[in-house]
Design a protein around this motif. Sequence first.
Motif, PDB file in Angstrom:
ATOM      1  N   ASP A 185      55.661  40.294 123.945  1.00  0.00           N
ATOM      2  CA  ASP A 185      54.286  40.809 124.098  1.00  0.00           C
ATOM      3  C   ASP A 185      53.806  41.609 122.891  1.00  0.00           C
ATOM      4  O   ASP A 185      52.663  41.483 122.462  1.00  0.00           O
ATOM      5  CB  ASP A 185      54.195  41.717 125.335  1.00  0.00           C
ATOM      6  CG  ASP A 185      54.484  40.953 126.618  1.00  0.00           C
ATOM      7  OD1 ASP A 185      54.041  39.799 126.715  1.00  0.00           O
ATOM      8  OD2 ASP A 185      55.156  41.515 127.508  1.00  0.00           O
ATOM      9  N   VAL A 186      54.684  42.500 122.375  1.00  0.00           N
ATOM     10  CA  VAL A 186      54.264  43.441 121.325  1.00  0.00           C
ATOM     11  C   VAL A 186      55.295  43.504 120.199  1.00  0.00           C
ATOM     12  O   VAL A 186      56.500  43.566 120.460  1.00  0.00           O
ATOM     13  CB  VAL A 186      54.070  44.877 121.888  1.00  0.00           C
ATOM     14  CG1 VAL A 186      53.595  45.836 120.809  1.00  0.00           C
ATOM     15  CG2 VAL A 186      53.101  44.887 123.064  1.00  0.00           C
ATOM     16  N   VAL A 187      54.805  43.489 118.948  1.00  0.00           N
ATOM     17  CA  VAL A 187      55.675  43.714 117.786  1.00  0.00           C
ATOM     18  C   VAL A 187      55.219  45.007 117.116  1.00  0.00           C
ATOM     19  O   VAL A 187      54.037  45.157 116.790  1.00  0.00           O
ATOM     20  CB  VAL A 187      55.596  42.551 116.766  1.00  0.00           C
ATOM     21  CG1 VAL A 187      56.407  42.887 115.514  1.00  0.00           C
ATOM     22  CG2 VAL A 187      56.116  41.263 117.372  1.00  0.00           C
ATOM     23  N   ILE A 188      56.157  45.949 116.939  1.00  0.00           N
ATOM     24  CA  ILE A 188      55.811  47.197 116.239  1.00  0.00           C
ATOM     25  C   ILE A 188      56.451  47.160 114.858  1.00  0.00           C
ATOM     26  O   ILE A 188      57.667  47.010 114.734  1.00  0.00           O
ATOM     27  CB  ILE A 188      56.302  48.451 117.011  1.00  0.00           C
ATOM     28  CG1 ILE A 188      55.827  48.414 118.465  1.00  0.00           C
ATOM     29  CG2 ILE A 188      55.803  49.719 116.330  1.00  0.00           C
ATOM     30  CD1 ILE A 188      56.320  49.578 119.325  1.00  0.00           C
ATOM     31  N   VAL A 189      55.617  47.255 113.820  1.00  0.00           N
ATOM     32  CA  VAL A 189      56.097  47.194 112.433  1.00  0.00           C
ATOM     33  C   VAL A 189      56.158  48.606 111.853  1.00  0.00           C
ATOM     34  O   VAL A 189      55.132  49.274 111.676  1.00  0.00           O
ATOM     35  CB  VAL A 189      55.168  46.300 111.565  1.00  0.00           C
ATOM     36  CG1 VAL A 189      55.712  46.189 110.140  1.00  0.00           C
ATOM     37  CG2 VAL A 189      55.012  44.908 112.182  1.00  0.00           C
ATOM     38  N   ASP A 190      57.391  49.059 111.562  1.00  0.00           N
ATOM     39  CA  ASP A 190      57.600  50.372 110.949  1.00  0.00           C
ATOM     40  C   ASP A 190      57.505  50.198 109.429  1.00  0.00           C
ATOM     41  O   ASP A 190      58.070  49.246 108.883  1.00  0.00           O
ATOM     42  CB  ASP A 190      58.988  50.888 111.348  1.00  0.00           C
ATOM     43  CG  ASP A 190      59.218  52.330 110.939  1.00  0.00           C
ATOM     44  OD1 ASP A 190      58.227  53.024 110.647  1.00  0.00           O
ATOM     45  OD2 ASP A 190      60.386  52.761 110.911  1.00  0.00           O
ATOM     46  N   THR A 191      56.800  51.075 108.742  1.00  0.00           N
ATOM     47  CA  THR A 191      56.634  50.920 107.282  1.00  0.00           C
ATOM     48  C   THR A 191      57.286  52.083 106.539  1.00  0.00           C
ATOM     49  O   THR A 191      57.677  53.073 107.142  1.00  0.00           O
ATOM     50  CB  THR A 191      55.127  50.868 106.907  1.00  0.00           C
ATOM     51  OG1 THR A 191      54.519  52.102 107.287  1.00  0.00           O
ATOM     52  CG2 THR A 191      54.427  49.708 107.579  1.00  0.00           C
ATOM     53  N   ALA A 192      57.363  51.932 105.223  1.00  0.00           N
ATOM     54  CA  ALA A 192      57.976  52.979 104.390  1.00  0.00           C
ATOM     55  C   ALA A 192      57.108  54.233 104.418  1.00  0.00           C
ATOM     56  O   ALA A 192      55.885  54.165 104.330  1.00  0.00           O
ATOM     57  CB  ALA A 192      58.110  52.475 102.956  1.00  0.00           C
ATOM     58  N   GLY A 193      57.757  55.389 104.539  1.00  0.00           N
ATOM     59  CA  GLY A 193      57.029  56.655 104.511  1.00  0.00           C
ATOM     60  C   GLY A 193      56.601  56.978 103.088  1.00  0.00           C
ATOM     61  O   GLY A 193      57.366  56.814 102.147  1.00  0.00           O
ATOM     62  N   ARG A 194      55.372  57.387 102.948  1.00  0.00           N
ATOM     63  CA  ARG A 194      54.882  57.758 101.620  1.00  0.00           C
ATOM     64  C   ARG A 194      55.133  59.238 101.391  1.00  0.00           C
ATOM     65  O   ARG A 194      54.949  60.046 102.300  1.00  0.00           O
ATOM     66  CB  ARG A 194      53.383  57.475 101.505  1.00  0.00           C
ATOM     67  CG  ARG A 194      53.091  56.016 101.218  1.00  0.00           C
ATOM     68  CD  ARG A 194      52.671  55.241 102.475  1.00  0.00           C
ATOM     69  NE  ARG A 194      52.570  53.820 102.166  1.00  0.00           N
ATOM     70  CZ  ARG A 194      53.437  52.918 102.607  1.00  0.00           C
ATOM     71  NH1 ARG A 194      54.455  53.265 103.348  1.00  0.00           N
ATOM     72  NH2 ARG A 194      53.279  51.644 102.294  1.00  0.00           N
ATOM     73  N   LEU A 195      55.534  59.609 100.170  1.00  0.00           N
ATOM     74  CA  LEU A 195      55.743  61.028  99.850  1.00  0.00           C
ATOM     75  C   LEU A 195      54.402  61.725  99.711  1.00  0.00           C
ATOM     76  O   LEU A 195      54.244  62.878 100.011  1.00  0.00           O
ATOM     77  CB  LEU A 195      56.544  61.174  98.552  1.00  0.00           C
ATOM     78  CG  LEU A 195      58.048  60.931  98.716  1.00  0.00           C
ATOM     79  CD1 LEU A 195      58.710  60.790  97.370  1.00  0.00           C
ATOM     80  CD2 LEU A 195      58.691  62.058  99.505  1.00  0.00           C
ATOM     81  N   ALA A 196      53.426  61.001  99.234  1.00  0.00           N
ATOM     82  CA  ALA A 196      52.056  61.507  99.143  1.00  0.00           C
ATOM     83  C   ALA A 196      51.194  60.255  99.135  1.00  0.00           C
ATOM     84  O   ALA A 196      51.691  59.149  99.219  1.00  0.00           O
ATOM     85  CB  ALA A 196      51.873  62.295  97.852  1.00  0.00           C
ATOM     86  N   VAL A 197      49.893  60.461  99.077  1.00  0.00           N
ATOM     87  CA  VAL A 197      49.019  59.289  99.100  1.00  0.00           C
ATOM     88  C   VAL A 197      48.973  58.695  97.689  1.00  0.00           C
ATOM     89  O   VAL A 197      48.036  58.927  96.934  1.00  0.00           O
ATOM     90  CB  VAL A 197      47.616  59.690  99.611  1.00  0.00           C
ATOM     91  CG1 VAL A 197      46.760  58.461  99.820  1.00  0.00           C
ATOM     92  CG2 VAL A 197      47.734  60.466 100.917  1.00  0.00           C
ATOM     93  N   ASP A 198      50.045  57.931  97.308  1.00  0.00           N
ATOM     94  CA  ASP A 198      50.049  57.377  95.949  1.00  0.00           C
ATOM     95  C   ASP A 198      49.560  55.927  95.952  1.00  0.00           C
ATOM     96  O   ASP A 198      49.733  55.186  96.916  1.00  0.00           O
ATOM     97  CB  ASP A 198      51.447  57.506  95.299  1.00  0.00           C
ATOM     98  CG  ASP A 198      52.471  56.598  95.939  1.00  0.00           C
ATOM     99  OD1 ASP A 198      52.497  55.416  95.573  1.00  0.00           O
ATOM    100  OD2 ASP A 198      53.243  57.079  96.800  1.00  0.00           O
ATOM    101  N   GLU A 199      48.954  55.552  94.837  1.00  0.00           N
ATOM    102  CA  GLU A 199      48.255  54.264  94.721  1.00  0.00           C
ATOM    103  C   GLU A 199      49.125  53.044  95.018  1.00  0.00           C
ATOM    104  O   GLU A 199      48.730  52.161  95.773  1.00  0.00           O
ATOM    105  CB  GLU A 199      47.641  54.127  93.313  1.00  0.00           C
ATOM    106  CG  GLU A 199      46.343  54.902  93.134  1.00  0.00           C
ATOM    107  CD  GLU A 199      45.303  54.590  94.203  1.00  0.00           C
ATOM    108  OE1 GLU A 199      45.001  53.394  94.413  1.00  0.00           O
ATOM    109  OE2 GLU A 199      44.808  55.532  94.853  1.00  0.00           O
ATOM    110  N   ALA A 200      50.334  53.006  94.422  1.00  0.00           N
ATOM    111  CA  ALA A 200      51.197  51.823  94.575  1.00  0.00           C
ATOM    112  C   ALA A 200      51.564  51.609  96.041  1.00  0.00           C
ATOM    113  O   ALA A 200      51.474  50.486  96.567  1.00  0.00           O
ATOM    114  CB  ALA A 200      52.462  51.983  93.730  1.00  0.00           C
ATOM    115  N   MET A 201      51.939  52.684  96.714  1.00  0.00           N
ATOM    116  CA  MET A 201      52.343  52.571  98.112  1.00  0.00           C
ATOM    117  C   MET A 201      51.157  52.228  99.014  1.00  0.00           C
ATOM    118  O   MET A 201      51.283  51.474  99.971  1.00  0.00           O
ATOM    119  CB  MET A 201      52.985  53.883  98.590  1.00  0.00           C
ATOM    120  CG  MET A 201      54.305  54.196  97.927  1.00  0.00           C
ATOM    121  SD  MET A 201      55.579  53.008  98.360  1.00  0.00           S
ATOM    122  CE  MET A 201      56.461  53.895  99.609  1.00  0.00           C
TER     123      MET A 201
END
Length: 462
Positions: A185-201
């Motif tokens: 029914d549901v897929v939860i996608v965990d993503t990489a934590g950002r250290l700050a709001v940086d452009e590449a991430m």
Amino acid sequence: MFDNLSDRLSRTLKNISGKGRITEDNIKETLREVRMALLEADVALPVVKDFIAAVKERSLGQEVSTSLSPGQAFLKVVNDELVKAMGQANDALNLAAQPPAVILMAGLQGAGKTTSTGKLARYLSEREKKSVMVVSADVYRPAAIKQLETVAGQVGAEFFPSSTEQKPLDIAKAAIEHARKKFVDVVIVDTAGRLAVDEAMMSEIKTLHAGIKPVETLFVVDSMTGQDAANTAKAFNDALPLTGVILTKADGDARGGAALSIRHITGKPIKFMGIGEKLDALEPFHPDRVASRILGMGDVLSLIEEVERKVDKKKAEKLAKKVIKGKGFDLEDFREQLVQMKSMGGMAGLIDKMPGMGQVPDAAKSQIMNDKSTNQMEAIINSMTPKERSHPDLIKGSRKRRIAGGSGTEIQDVNRLLKQFKQMQKMMKKMSGKGGMMKMMRGMKGMMPPGGGFPPFGGGMR
């Protein structure tokens, strides 16, 4: 939860709630105090300004000045505006999509994203009866993938394996395809934590979002960071179309700045809040109930829901029948009650939701909330023989010494437990026989604070 703000507001509003007349003068002083309380709670300045302006306008208007008890009408205005600031009603997840519905989790490093993914998986499978798969698209930390696998095992969710050699988008797409074939029914996608709001991430998560088109994009943020939480959520929302927020560590947050600022600054609803480390410690965020807790009026609805969900109904019915028939209440029954209470987060978890607890002195509150003594009582009963549990009168000198030694406690602890048990037994005795429940309620009424300790109006009890 939000204790500092709750204490400060309760004290301030108590002074005006009994007033027979509301004037600009007495409101001015109260609002100054409310303003200071909100600023100290790290609520964002624009939110404080709008809140105070709205309360002032409504308080000097028709609804308060013509009320029979203006002080309480003013309290209701404050309650309503708190609810409004946090978003009026609970905003549930929108999973109306061709399965699998995809949820994307975003947030800064250390906010509790992976744990929240596990908690959400458990919530959806237990309360929404959904089949859930989780996958980690964090290719920077192998430990994050392993952590999610462990958490998935603990909550009974399916885990889709991934590795640091893969691209986040490829991982997510493969997981969704696999889930589609298995009718998940549901897929939860965990993503990489950002250290700050940086452009590449940010660029990476934008690509991921565009590629998998999730029905929900949830921003996970630490409640303890106060109004910074709201500002970070706004920065993420500018880059990514967020659908909601999960507020973590709300149980340890004495201020409440994040809860009161997020909706105003981002325009996005708080959908859930984490209220503990355990994997079932995730609650849907109900603004009216949280406002009620902040104003020291408890949260009876959440308490009822928790009892409904966590109390073993068969055991409760069995005990009720036993008591009504006058068959007595023994130490095994007492132990069972302690275990049930622990499953609801112990006394601390229950007290937080009880009306009128704002008026209880801190010293008394900390005594009631001492969960250590609950564990100790359970250990003492566990050290007894089945015969001793059903016949407590047998427990005399040598038996007390043996029980204390077996539970790692002192004889006076055993005596204290037996005394508390006797009091509980007396109360249960009053319940048996004709009109027993009414007799017991009359007895309890004498123990209640004036007015029963319930809110002066219906806010948070809807």
